[in-house]
Motif scaffolding. Structure first.
Motif, PDB file in Angstrom:
ATOM      1  N   ALA A 168      29.411  62.807  48.636  1.00 28.35           N
ATOM      2  CA  ALA A 168      30.574  63.613  48.241  1.00 28.35           C
ATOM      3  C   ALA A 168      30.132  64.778  47.373  1.00 28.35           C
ATOM      4  CB  ALA A 168      31.592  62.744  47.501  1.00 28.35           C
ATOM      5  N   LEU A 169      29.230  64.522  46.439  1.00 27.49           N
ATOM      6  CA  LEU A 169      28.744  65.599  45.567  1.00 27.49           C
ATOM      7  C   LEU A 169      28.095  66.710  46.388  1.00 27.49           C
ATOM      8  CD1 LEU A 169      28.099  66.722  42.737  1.00 27.49           C
ATOM      9  CD2 LEU A 169      26.062  65.269  42.717  1.00 27.49           C
ATOM     10  N   GLU A 170      27.264  66.345  47.341  1.00 25.78           N
ATOM     11  CA  GLU A 170      26.586  67.365  48.150  1.00 25.78           C
ATOM     12  C   GLU A 170      27.583  68.126  49.031  1.00 25.78           C
ATOM     13  OE1 GLU A 170      23.343  68.265  47.665  1.00 25.78           O
ATOM     14  OE2 GLU A 170      23.659  66.899  45.993  1.00 25.78           O
ATOM     15  N   LEU A 178      30.706  68.636  48.283  1.00 25.34           N
ATOM     16  CA  LEU A 178      31.465  69.509  47.380  1.00 25.34           C
ATOM     17  C   LEU A 178      30.653  70.739  46.996  1.00 25.34           C
ATOM     18  CD1 LEU A 178      33.221  66.851  45.116  1.00 25.34           C
ATOM     19  CD2 LEU A 178      34.271  68.288  46.879  1.00 25.34           C
ATOM     20  N   LYS A 179      29.345  70.581  46.854  1.00 30.15           N
ATOM     21  CA  LYS A 179      28.511  71.739  46.542  1.00 30.15           C
ATOM     22  C   LYS A 179      28.575  72.765  47.665  1.00 30.15           C
ATOM     23  CE  LYS A 179      25.044  69.520  43.640  1.00 30.15           C
ATOM     24  NZ  LYS A 179      23.668  68.991  43.646  1.00 30.15           N
ATOM     25  N   CYS A 224      29.097  58.392  47.007  1.00 28.80           N
ATOM     26  CA  CYS A 224      29.461  59.324  45.936  1.00 28.80           C
ATOM     27  C   CYS A 224      28.516  60.525  45.921  1.00 28.80           C
ATOM     28  CB  CYS A 224      29.424  58.622  44.576  1.00 28.80           C
ATOM     29  SG  CYS A 224      30.808  57.516  44.270  1.00 28.80           S
ATOM     30  N   PHE A 225      27.243  60.260  46.103  1.00 28.23           N
ATOM     31  CA  PHE A 225      26.263  61.346  46.194  1.00 28.23           C
ATOM     32  C   PHE A 225      26.545  62.277  47.325  1.00 28.23           C
ATOM     33  CE2 PHE A 225      23.156  59.460  43.531  1.00 28.23           C
ATOM     34  CZ  PHE A 225      22.769  60.600  42.924  1.00 28.23           C
ATOM     35  N   TYR A 228      36.512  60.493  47.048  1.00 30.11           N
ATOM     36  CA  TYR A 228      36.203  61.553  46.083  1.00 30.11           C
ATOM     37  C   TYR A 228      36.404  62.951  46.667  1.00 30.11           C
ATOM     38  CZ  TYR A 228      34.973  58.329  42.469  1.00 30.11           C
ATOM     39  OH  TYR A 228      35.064  57.354  41.500  1.00 30.11           O
TER      40      TYR A 228
END
Ligand SMILES: [Zn+2]
Ligand SMILES: [Zn+2]
Lengths: 333, 101, 333, 101
Positions: free
Chosen positions: A231-233, A235-236, A228-229, A53
């Motif tokens: 990746a989200l962090e 990306l933030k 995935c989580f 991701y």
């Protein structure tokens, strides 16, 4: 050293069009992603979805580190690898899969074990600055760090302490996830003035209390969710890098333009990442999430405290009394 | 005499395996002269709930390294750790840190 | 028709060893997975991670349905496809990627649009029973359904009503997820006596209130997280199929042996899936999950109620006043 | 006269875009002779919070199809829908259904 693109190409605009539409990201956030390099420590159950991701989203550089080779027993959760990759280095297999998805990401496989000897060099300036074309004039006296963010996707206690200390010593945010059986945990360490891993866990757990995936098992989609989580962090943090007050490093871009997936919230708040100073716990059995408020950075922390005793990397296998692998040592008798 | 205190205990991250795999326990701590604190709760758990290998849960008078204690969804370090005085209906979580990936 | 394996091969035991260790799954749960067929409606942002983790976990059969071809703008979230697959049918591209990961899964690509004409045939017995080798003697008068579970990974309102009605008419559990911008939603419908999609949404939303990913954008990892969740819920249903009282269909195995990722909880409870009669909402901006208790099955529901008016599939584009695609129709002028 | 009622309103799934993108609103409903119910709350929201295109939020005297209403984390259908009487500190969520994938 990695610089953000000055502008998006037509192909970039096509590829990222669905996320460029997000006001939270936008063109500046996408450019910030293109200027961010992330080191992924471990290409297993967490590292595979994370790398997938991050590459898909257009992160600038992705370091993929793993000492291990692909085995059949990995494939239930390590979804970047395929049956044909059995026996290959995970770092290479993951790197090839990521390139199929997005060839514009600078993907650097490291088929090696992270160690006290190589960790700082690798995170800070590896390959050595001298070997790289100089892309940013005027900053030669402050060489950029090689990696901006580190993601801990490892599978053992010594590596988790090693990664933490290397991040504290080099001033990098550490996005750390773990998974076992049907549970997962995630925290952002050493970011925005928040605690490091040692602030929470000053003493390693007794080796006999540590269960790894080889012993305890893991449902593959649980590290999938946690990766995935993670990746989200990442990306933030990466999307707001240009304006994140939390990150001030030598040679950093003096970029005050907006952009960032949490910018609507964090401009007046710290820490910006939603998982900074928080522990996100997931229990797959009842599909329940829980967010826990953690202690702040500890003044007495051996790594990030006021008088740190950890001023260089140490022998983490000795410190933890266990090996830096999740393989069952008994099988090697 | 303080009245009996009802607390909700949860174990996770594998810590529940020391308690027959049961993750949630609603317990009532009997009335005693002083208020219950976390230090006494750990002694009570060791005596009344822990079936085997207590050293995998407590060491000395506190939890062993690698177990995070949460009081009403906050790190117990924010709440006074062993000195925290329990209130009726408190939710106490003992979570074993995971290292797998 | 799909039968569970009678026993695991040595290769199966190697491949699934880390999840076989889980007491919640075990050998019987793994065998149940091998006997379960799942239809994935949509091979996009949700369908990619879903298919990936279902295949990795050893689901028996995976139907991969999508009418669309791979475009560059898909790759930021549709991670089973690669740059080289642009222009190819998504169903085929996804199917090839899934086979690389686990060739023992029976993977069936459908390059077509789900429609009122084909949906029931496809879910219930397609390809027609007559064309299949009879693997289960003694059940010929009760031909097994082709798919046991349907996962809605579609991207538009008419398809969501179509999938719901087809699931109600054929008695299949429906694991439904959706994502937009930085948010996601997930519910298990028509399972364990719980509500169907129409119980919650008897009237379609006015077309002008519906935003799709082409218009509103989506951060790729958000459908990534939701698709992984969807996989978890499918695996819970599939792993316990042998003993799930919730599912009694003609020709079903009379198997009362244990197994199932929620079996520790659900044997005395209904519905077993943690998301049955619940809405799981995810907001990626603050990494917050919320679990909502939903209404029960509605006696007046047009599809699953006591006197249903929906006794066959209808024209869903007319019913919803919108097209069964998320592509912006205005671009086609 | 019933006292003023403080309620916490949340909008999500895109419904917040009708409220200047603001997801959370802490509002105080003025005191009135009868208790506040959901039907009156919708009227109040339309008059006081909705800046534009009210038809994308309310239709007739209820919310438009495709918006799910939650009262204290439960589907409002379980709570009496429009007739539910608001209590102080209630949490009311209006969530637009998502269809993308
Ligand atoms: Zn520290
Ligand atoms: Zn219904």
């Amino acid at each position: 050293p990695l610089t953000a693109k000055a502008a998006l190409s037509n192909e970039d605009i096509m590829r990222y069009s669905r996320q460029l539409l997000l006001p939270e990201l936008g063109v500046q956030g996408q450019l910030n992603l293109s200027g961010t390099s992330v080191l992924v420590v471990g290409c297993g159950g967490l590292g595979c979805p994370l790398a997938q991701y991050l590459a898909a989203a257009g992160i600038g550089r992705l370091g993929l580190l793993d000492y291990d080779e692909v085995e059949l027993s990995n494939l239930h959760r390590q979804v970047l690898h395929g049956e044909e990759n059995q026996g290959q280095a995970k770092a290479l297999s993951a790197s090839r899969a990521v390139r199929r998805l997005n060839s514009t990401v600078d993907c650097v496989p490291y088929h090696l074990q992270l160690s006290p000897e190589n960790a700082l060099e690798l995170i800070q300036q590896y390959p050595p600055e001298a070997n790289l074309p100089c892309r940013r004039l005027g900053h030669l006296d402050f060489p950029d760090p090689m990696y901006d963010i580190v993601a801990d996707c490892s599978d053992n206690v010594p590596t988790r302490y090693l990664v933490n200390d290397a991040c504290v010593l080099s001033g990098k945010p550490l996005v750390s996830a773990s998974a076992l059986r049907m549970e997962g945990q995630l925290t952002v360490y050493n970011y925005g003035g928040g605690p490091c891993y040692r602030c929470l866990y000053p003493t390693p757990p007794p080796p006999e209390t540590v269960t790894n995936c080889s012993d305890g098992g893991v449902l593959g989609v649980v590290p999938g969710i946690m990766g995935c989580f993670q990746a989200l962090e990442v990306l933030k943090i990466a999307s707001g890098r240009g304006c994140a007050a939390a990150r001030v490093a030598p040679g950093d871009m003096a970029d005050n333009s907006p952009g960032g997936l949490f910018s609507a919230f964090d401009l007046n708040q710290a820490p910006p990442a939603s998982c900074g100073q928080q522990l996100l716990m997931f229990d797959g059995q009842d599909a329940r999430f829980r967010s826990i408020r953690l202690r702040p950075k500890q003044p007495g922390c051996a790594a990030c405290g006021e008088k740190p005793s950890v001023t260089g990397l140490i022998d983490y296998e000795a410190f933890c009394g266990s090996a830096a692998t999740d393989k069952c040592q008994k099988l090697n008798l | 005499m303080a009245a009996p205190v009802g607390v909700h205990l949860e174990f996770g991250g594998g810590a529940e395996l020391l308690f027959n795999g049961v993750k949630e326990h609603q317990v009532t701590l009997p009335s005693q002269s002083d208020p219950w604190d976390m230090k006494q709760l750990l002694v009570w758990i060791r005596r009344n709930l822990l079936k085997e290998r207590p050293e995998l849960f407590v060491q000395g008078d506190t939890v062993r390294p690698g177990i995070l204690v949460l009081i009403n969804d906050a790190d117990w370090e924010l709440m006074g750790e062993l000195e925290y005085q329990l209130e009726d209906q408190d939710n106490i979580v003992f979570i074993s840190t995971l290292h797998g990936g």
